[in-house]
Design a protein around this motif. Structure first.
Motif, mmCIF file in Angstrom:
data_model
loop_
_atom_site.group_PDB
_atom_site.id
_atom_site.type_symbol
_atom_site.label_atom_id
_atom_site.label_comp_id
_atom_site.label_asym_id
_atom_site.label_seq_id
_atom_site.Cartn_x
_atom_site.Cartn_y
_atom_site.Cartn_z
ATOM 1 N N THR A 60 0.829 -1.192 0.000
ATOM 2 C CA THR A 60 0.000 0.000 0.000
ATOM 3 C C THR A 60 0.870 1.251 0.000
ATOM 4 O OG1 THR A 60 -0.124 0.175 2.416
ATOM 5 C CG2 THR A 60 -1.768 -1.229 1.320
ATOM 6 N N LEU A 61 0.301 2.347 -0.467
ATOM 7 C CA LEU A 61 1.029 3.614 -0.473
ATOM 8 C C LEU A 61 1.352 4.040 0.952
ATOM 9 C CD1 LEU A 61 2.182 6.138 -1.749
ATOM 10 C CD2 LEU A 61 -0.143 7.071 -1.873
ATOM 11 N N ASP A 62 0.382 3.917 1.858
ATOM 12 C CA ASP A 62 0.606 4.329 3.246
ATOM 13 C C ASP A 62 1.753 3.548 3.872
ATOM 14 O OD1 ASP A 62 -1.373 6.212 3.175
ATOM 15 O OD2 ASP A 62 -2.902 4.943 4.098
ATOM 16 N N HIS A 63 1.806 2.247 3.574
ATOM 17 C CA HIS A 63 2.881 1.422 4.127
ATOM 18 C C HIS A 63 4.239 1.884 3.632
ATOM 19 C CE1 HIS A 63 5.645 -2.107 3.856
ATOM 20 N NE2 HIS A 63 5.265 -2.259 5.097
ATOM 21 N N GLN A 64 4.364 2.112 2.326
ATOM 22 C CA GLN A 64 5.642 2.524 1.760
ATOM 23 C C GLN A 64 6.033 3.922 2.226
ATOM 24 O OE1 GLN A 64 6.221 1.338 -2.521
ATOM 25 N NE2 GLN A 64 4.204 0.396 -2.266
ATOM 26 N N LYS A 65 5.053 4.802 2.345
ATOM 27 C CA LYS A 65 5.325 6.167 2.801
ATOM 28 C C LYS A 65 5.760 6.172 4.260
ATOM 29 C CE LYS A 65 3.250 10.775 3.142
ATOM 30 N NZ LYS A 65 2.018 11.577 2.948
ATOM 31 N N THR A 66 5.044 5.430 5.102
ATOM 32 C CA THR A 66 5.380 5.362 6.522
ATOM 33 C C THR A 66 6.764 4.776 6.731
ATOM 34 O OG1 THR A 66 3.059 5.149 7.174
ATOM 35 C CG2 THR A 66 4.708 4.414 8.759
ATOM 36 N N GLN A 67 7.080 3.720 5.982
ATOM 37 C CA GLN A 67 8.388 3.083 6.095
ATOM 38 C C GLN A 67 9.500 4.057 5.728
ATOM 39 O OE1 GLN A 67 9.125 -0.227 3.423
ATOM 40 N NE2 GLN A 67 10.355 -1.294 4.955
ATOM 41 N N ALA A 68 9.269 4.845 4.677
ATOM 42 C CA ALA A 68 10.274 5.823 4.244
ATOM 43 C C ALA A 68 10.434 6.936 5.275
ATOM 44 C CB ALA A 68 9.883 6.403 2.892
ATOM 45 N N GLU A 69 9.326 7.397 5.831
ATOM 46 C CA GLU A 69 9.386 8.467 6.831
ATOM 47 C C GLU A 69 10.113 8.006 8.091
ATOM 48 O OE1 GLU A 69 5.360 10.976 5.613
ATOM 49 O OE2 GLU A 69 5.237 9.371 7.117
ATOM 50 N N LYS A 70 9.882 6.753 8.484
ATOM 51 C CA LYS A 70 10.580 6.219 9.653
ATOM 52 C C LYS A 70 12.078 6.120 9.413
ATOM 53 C CE LYS A 70 6.816 3.539 11.749
ATOM 54 N NZ LYS A 70 6.341 2.180 12.108
ATOM 55 N N ALA A 71 12.461 6.002 8.145
ATOM 56 C CA ALA A 71 13.881 5.941 7.789
ATOM 57 C C ALA A 71 14.497 7.334 7.701
ATOM 58 C CB ALA A 71 14.068 5.203 6.468
ATOM 59 N N GLY A 72 13.690 8.369 7.927
ATOM 60 C CA GLY A 72 14.204 9.735 7.958
ATOM 61 C C GLY A 72 13.987 10.553 6.704
ATOM 62 N N PHE A 73 13.234 10.017 5.739
ATOM 63 C CA PHE A 73 13.001 10.749 4.495
ATOM 64 C C PHE A 73 11.804 11.685 4.620
ATOM 65 C CE2 PHE A 73 15.152 6.868 2.992
ATOM 66 C CZ PHE A 73 16.192 7.438 2.269
ATOM 67 N N GLN A 74 11.911 12.829 3.984
ATOM 68 C CA GLN A 74 10.801 13.770 3.840
ATOM 69 C C GLN A 74 10.642 14.070 2.355
ATOM 70 O OE1 GLN A 74 11.969 17.088 6.368
ATOM 71 N NE2 GLN A 74 10.859 16.220 8.104
ATOM 72 N N PHE A 75 9.403 14.329 1.934
ATOM 73 C CA PHE A 75 9.136 14.420 0.503
ATOM 74 C C PHE A 75 8.446 15.731 0.121
ATOM 75 C CE2 PHE A 75 10.043 10.068 0.926
ATOM 76 C CZ PHE A 75 9.219 9.556 1.920
ATOM 77 N N ASP A 76 8.783 16.181 -1.078
ATOM 78 C CA ASP A 76 8.052 17.296 -1.687
ATOM 79 C C ASP A 76 6.937 16.773 -2.574
ATOM 80 O OD1 ASP A 76 9.855 19.554 -0.817
ATOM 81 O OD2 ASP A 76 11.308 18.341 -1.925
ATOM 82 N N HIS A 77 7.132 15.563 -3.116
ATOM 83 C CA HIS A 77 6.139 14.957 -3.998
ATOM 84 C C HIS A 77 6.051 13.465 -3.710
ATOM 85 C CE1 HIS A 77 6.294 18.648 -6.450
ATOM 86 N NE2 HIS A 77 7.611 18.538 -6.388
ATOM 87 N N VAL A 78 4.837 12.944 -3.711
ATOM 88 C CA VAL A 78 4.616 11.503 -3.574
ATOM 89 C C VAL A 78 3.861 11.041 -4.808
ATOM 90 C CG1 VAL A 78 3.519 9.665 -2.253
ATOM 91 C CG2 VAL A 78 4.563 11.603 -1.058
ATOM 92 N N ILE A 79 4.450 10.110 -5.543
ATOM 93 C CA ILE A 79 3.853 9.613 -6.786
ATOM 94 C C ILE A 79 3.681 8.106 -6.676
ATOM 95 C CG2 ILE A 79 4.183 9.340 -9.273
ATOM 96 C CD1 ILE A 79 5.723 11.949 -9.270
ATOM 97 N N ALA A 80 2.490 7.621 -6.984
ATOM 98 C CA ALA A 80 2.223 6.189 -6.845
ATOM 99 C C ALA A 80 1.462 5.667 -8.044
ATOM 100 C CB ALA A 80 1.421 5.928 -5.565
ATOM 101 N N ASP A 81 1.900 4.512 -8.536
ATOM 102 C CA ASP A 81 1.174 3.808 -9.586
ATOM 103 C C ASP A 81 0.303 2.750 -8.923
ATOM 104 O OD1 ASP A 81 1.608 4.665 -12.315
ATOM 105 O OD2 ASP A 81 3.730 4.268 -11.957
#
Length: 211
Positions: free
Chosen positions: A15-36
């Motif tokens: 899921t998008l939420d899962h991938q986004k949460t995992q990335a945020e926990k790793a310290g990433f912040q985003f200006d754009h989120v793109i999902a297919d």
């Protein structure tokens, strides 16, 4: 310079939420989120995915592209390699959430370039090997269910509801474009194409799954 998260969402575990949460926990912040959404990673080239195309258009030199793992960037070994190398040529930094790997084109040292390219090749090959192993396991499980011949096997669960199916069929009858139909029904263009090519099979799948 901007930071992009690119996610491919094709199963309940991706899921998008899962991938986004995992990335945020790793310290990433985003200006754009793109999902297919609903795109099979082994059937569609990265640059041919609906949002993949948009990502190729948006990325600029100095931008950072974050993905969960390199398998998000292609359908197979060659596609992953081509995609990463194209982004590096553009001056884009590619980073993975898993293992926090970084790939860019900043080095001009031949030895460092060789090590970097070897690592990319190894990761891409590993990703494809995992996909092929998963496919073989799924194939074996399907064959086992078919062998029972007791009606257990129903095929893959449709990625669309009956309401979406009826919307697609209705708009196809009105000669609407695939993009218009995808937007109206809330399903991917690839799914619209599959329904268009074989509406009877889509109807049968819905019936089998009682959707």
């Amino acid at each position: 310079m901007a930071t992009f998260l690119y996610a491919r969402v094709s199963t309940s575990e991706q899921t998008l939420d899962h991938q986004k949460t995992q990335a945020e926990k790793a310290g990433f912040q985003f200006d754009h989120v793109i999902a297919d959404q609903g795109v099979s990673g082994v059937s569609v080239l990265m640059r041919d995915r609906p949002e993949g195309k948009r990502l190729f258009d948006m990325l600029r030199a100095g931008d950072t592209l974050v993905v969960r793992w390199v398998d998000r960037l292609g359908r197979n070994y060659a596609d992953v390699i081509d995609t990463i190398r194209e982004f590096m040529r553009r001056g884009v930094v590619v980073r993975t959430v898993i293992n926090n790997m970084t790939f860019d084109g900043s080095t001009a040292d031949p030895m460092q370039m060789a090590v970097r390219d070897a690592m990319i090749s190894f990761m891409a090959a590993s990703a494809q090997a995992q996909v092929e192993a998963t496919k073989e396991a799924q194939k074996a499980a399907i064959e086992a269910l078919k062998a029972k011949d007791d009606g257990t096997y129903k095929g893959r669960k449709p990625s669309f509801t009956r309401a979406a199916y009826e919307t697609v069929v209705n708009l196809l009858g009105k000669n609407a474009s695939v993009s218009e139909i995808a937007q109206a029904s809330g399903i991917s263009r690839q799914t619209v194409y599959r329904i268009k090519e074989n509406p009877a099979a889509a109807e049968k799948a819905l019936a089998l799954w009682s959707l």
